[in-house]
Write a protein that holds these residues in place. Structure first.
Motif, short mmCIF file in Angstrom:
data_model
loop_
_atom_site.label_atom_id
_atom_site.label_comp_id
_atom_site.label_asym_id
_atom_site.label_seq_id
_atom_site.Cartn_x
_atom_site.Cartn_y
_atom_site.Cartn_z
N LEU A 1 -22.87 -13.49 87.81
CA LEU A 1 -22.05 -14.66 87.55
C LEU A 1 -20.65 -14.30 87.07
O LEU A 1 -19.70 -15.05 87.32
N ALA A 2 -20.50 -13.17 86.39
CA ALA A 2 -19.16 -12.72 85.98
C ALA A 2 -18.34 -12.40 87.22
O ALA A 2 -18.88 -12.03 88.26
N PHE A 3 -17.02 -12.51 87.09
CA PHE A 3 -16.19 -12.26 88.27
C PHE A 3 -16.20 -10.79 88.67
O PHE A 3 -15.90 -10.44 89.81
N LYS A 4 -16.59 -9.92 87.73
CA LYS A 4 -16.73 -8.50 88.03
C LYS A 4 -17.68 -7.90 86.99
O LYS A 4 -17.88 -8.49 85.91
N PRO A 5 -18.28 -6.75 87.27
CA PRO A 5 -19.15 -6.14 86.26
C PRO A 5 -18.35 -5.64 85.07
O PRO A 5 -17.17 -5.33 85.18
N GLY A 6 -19.00 -5.60 83.91
CA GLY A 6 -18.35 -5.09 82.71
C GLY A 6 -17.68 -6.14 81.86
O GLY A 6 -17.08 -5.81 80.84
N THR A 7 -17.76 -7.41 82.27
CA THR A 7 -17.12 -8.48 81.50
C THR A 7 -18.01 -9.71 81.51
O THR A 7 -18.86 -9.87 82.39
N ASP A 8 -17.77 -10.61 80.54
CA ASP A 8 -18.48 -11.88 80.53
C ASP A 8 -17.58 -13.02 81.02
O ASP A 8 -17.90 -14.19 80.87
N ASP A 9 -16.47 -12.66 81.63
CA ASP A 9 -15.48 -13.64 82.10
C ASP A 9 -15.94 -14.24 83.44
O ASP A 9 -16.19 -13.50 84.40
N VAL A 10 -16.02 -15.56 83.49
CA VAL A 10 -16.43 -16.23 84.73
C VAL A 10 -15.29 -17.02 85.36
O VAL A 10 -15.50 -17.75 86.33
N ARG A 11 -14.08 -16.87 84.83
CA ARG A 11 -12.95 -17.60 85.40
C ARG A 11 -12.73 -17.17 86.85
O ARG A 11 -12.57 -16.00 87.15
#
Length: 432
Positions: A326-336
């Motif tokens: 669901l994150a826009f990329k691995p390694g982050t919790d950002d879904v923007r």
């Protein structure tokens, strides 16, 4: 030096912790008391590799980092970084309202300071914003003149979410934009410990050029991703492995191997916002940025291409479909601007029951898409699913194997080339 950082988002928290790590005394200012409390307790308010360790070390051990809601803390520092959001308007242009509010409050605070102070814009803003918008706001609020009683600089960030700490502490370049020599000197004093440690090249320029360098960087990378996706889409039509083609392309030192993984496209806050903002700015100057517009168009098409491949294999109406990542990329919790969002919305339009999983971004996505099922593991998400779509290439997805046995039909459409096809699985790659 003593540094204040206004804003505790992905950029502000990261640079505050990293400045403390290279020896500066840092105060991180934010209006959100819960974020301030989180930082002061030794925890990072966002998921970012190695950031929690730095925050803990420098709030609890070295005491070089603290957080506060009090703007007056600026008065005890030499330099202030403005790290406030610059979201996009409906037409793609940037919204400077938060930045102007922060600049006004900073100016009102600096009105009480007798000594010289340098303000450095870290947020991404279109060319001339620092000179024509932000600086006048500070001047009016402070009752002072830039270049005479305080300095203003622009230092664009090149931090990738998921590797932001590494990117700061081992930069490809340091860009220092200033329109007066004293501000430039202060910027050197801030970054000299980092430059001496890493031998990073330093680019000295004016503020508007520094602003443009950030947009040029992200525009080029966005276009590179869209180009390899376009090439990957063509490879798919010919039955060619796009990754094999990309490996050969990457050997050409004029091209390079980075950003040549074709797939579902780019998301996050930077690429979409920055490409849209510079497109809007160019149009405002009566220039048609056709290349950047094409990059956005290709990127916007990729989620629907993923869904069309699924349509080739199954009618999903009334069926459970698993979405991994669901994150826009691995390694982050950002879904923007995550590519998972249009994929999930497309599944809902097709009448599917969507079950989704992400190692760290579930709660952030739940705020945007509350009407789907969220699971605690990949295995639970795959259980009883008739199909699976992969939207983020987390490492844990690469080792999935027997978990697919829990599906009613093993149909996998992989948008990130991270699933190993297995016997009994109908596997489709997006661009290969």
């Amino acid at each position: 030096m003593s540094i204040s950082v206004i804003g505790s988002g992905y950029v502000g928290t990261t640079i505050a912790a990293c400045f403390a790590d290279i020896g500066h005394e840092v105060v991180n200012i934010d209006v959100d008391e819960s974020i301030v409390d989180t930082i002061n307790s030794g925890e990072a308010p966002i998921h970012e590799d190695a950031l929690s360790e730095l925050v803990r070390e420098h709030t609890q051990e070295t005491k070089r980092l603290e957080a506060t809601t009090d703007y007056d803390s600026v008065l005890d520092t030499d330099v202030t970084f403005l790290c406030l959001p610059t979201p996009q308007n409906e037409d793609g242009s940037i919204d400077l309202s938060i930045m102007k509010t922060g600049a006004e409050q900073l100016g009102e605070t600096l009105a009480e300071k007798q000594d010289w102070h340098t303000v450095i814009v870290k947020s991404t803003v279109i060319p001339r914003s620092t000179e024509d918008v932000i600086t006048p706001v500070i001047e009016d609020a402070a009752g002072k003149t830039a270049g005479e009683e305080f300095g203003v600089g622009m230092n664009p960030e090149f931090l990738r979410e998921g590797t932001a700490v590494h990117d700061f502490l081992d930069p490809d370049k340091v860009v220092l934009g200033a329109d007066d020599e004293r501000a430039l000197t202060d910027m050197h004093d801030v970054f000299d410990p980092l430059v001496e440690r890493t031998d990073a090249p330093v680019v000295e320029t004016d503020t508007k050029t520094a602003e443009m360098i950030k947009y040029a960087n992200n525009g080029f990378l966005a276009a590179k991703v869209s180009l390899i996706n376009d090439i990957g889409n063509i490879c798919k039509e010919f039955g060619i492995d796009a990754y094999e083609v990309a490996d050969a392309m990457g050997l050409d030192d004029r091209i390079g191997e980075q950003f040549l993984r074709s797939g579902l496209g780019w998301g996050g806050s930077c690429f979409p916002k920055d490409t849209n903002a510079i497109i809007a700015a160019a149009r405002n100057q009566n220039y048609d940025p056709a290349m950047l517009e094409a990059a956005v168009e290709v990127n916007d098409r990729q989620p629907e291409r993923l869904l069309s491949l699924l349509d080739d294999h199954i009618e999903v109406s009334g069926k459970r479909v698993a979405v991994l990542g669901l994150a826009f990329k691995p390694g982050t919790d950002d879904v923007r601007n995550s590519r998972a969002i249009p994929v999930i919305e497309g599944l809902q339009e097709r009448g599917a029951t969507v079950a989704a999983y992400d190692p760290v971004a579930t709660e952030n996505m739940r705020e945007q898409l509350p009407d789907i099922e969220y699971e605690d593991s990949a295995e639970a998400t795959l259980t009883d699913a008739s199909a699976c779509l992969v939207c983020t290439d987390w490492d844990e997805f690469e080792v999935l194997d027997e978990e697919f046995d829990a599906m009613t039909q093993q149909i996998v459409v992989d948008g990130r080339r991270c699933i190993a096809p297995r016997e009994g699985m109908t596997y489709e790659g997006l661009t290969w």
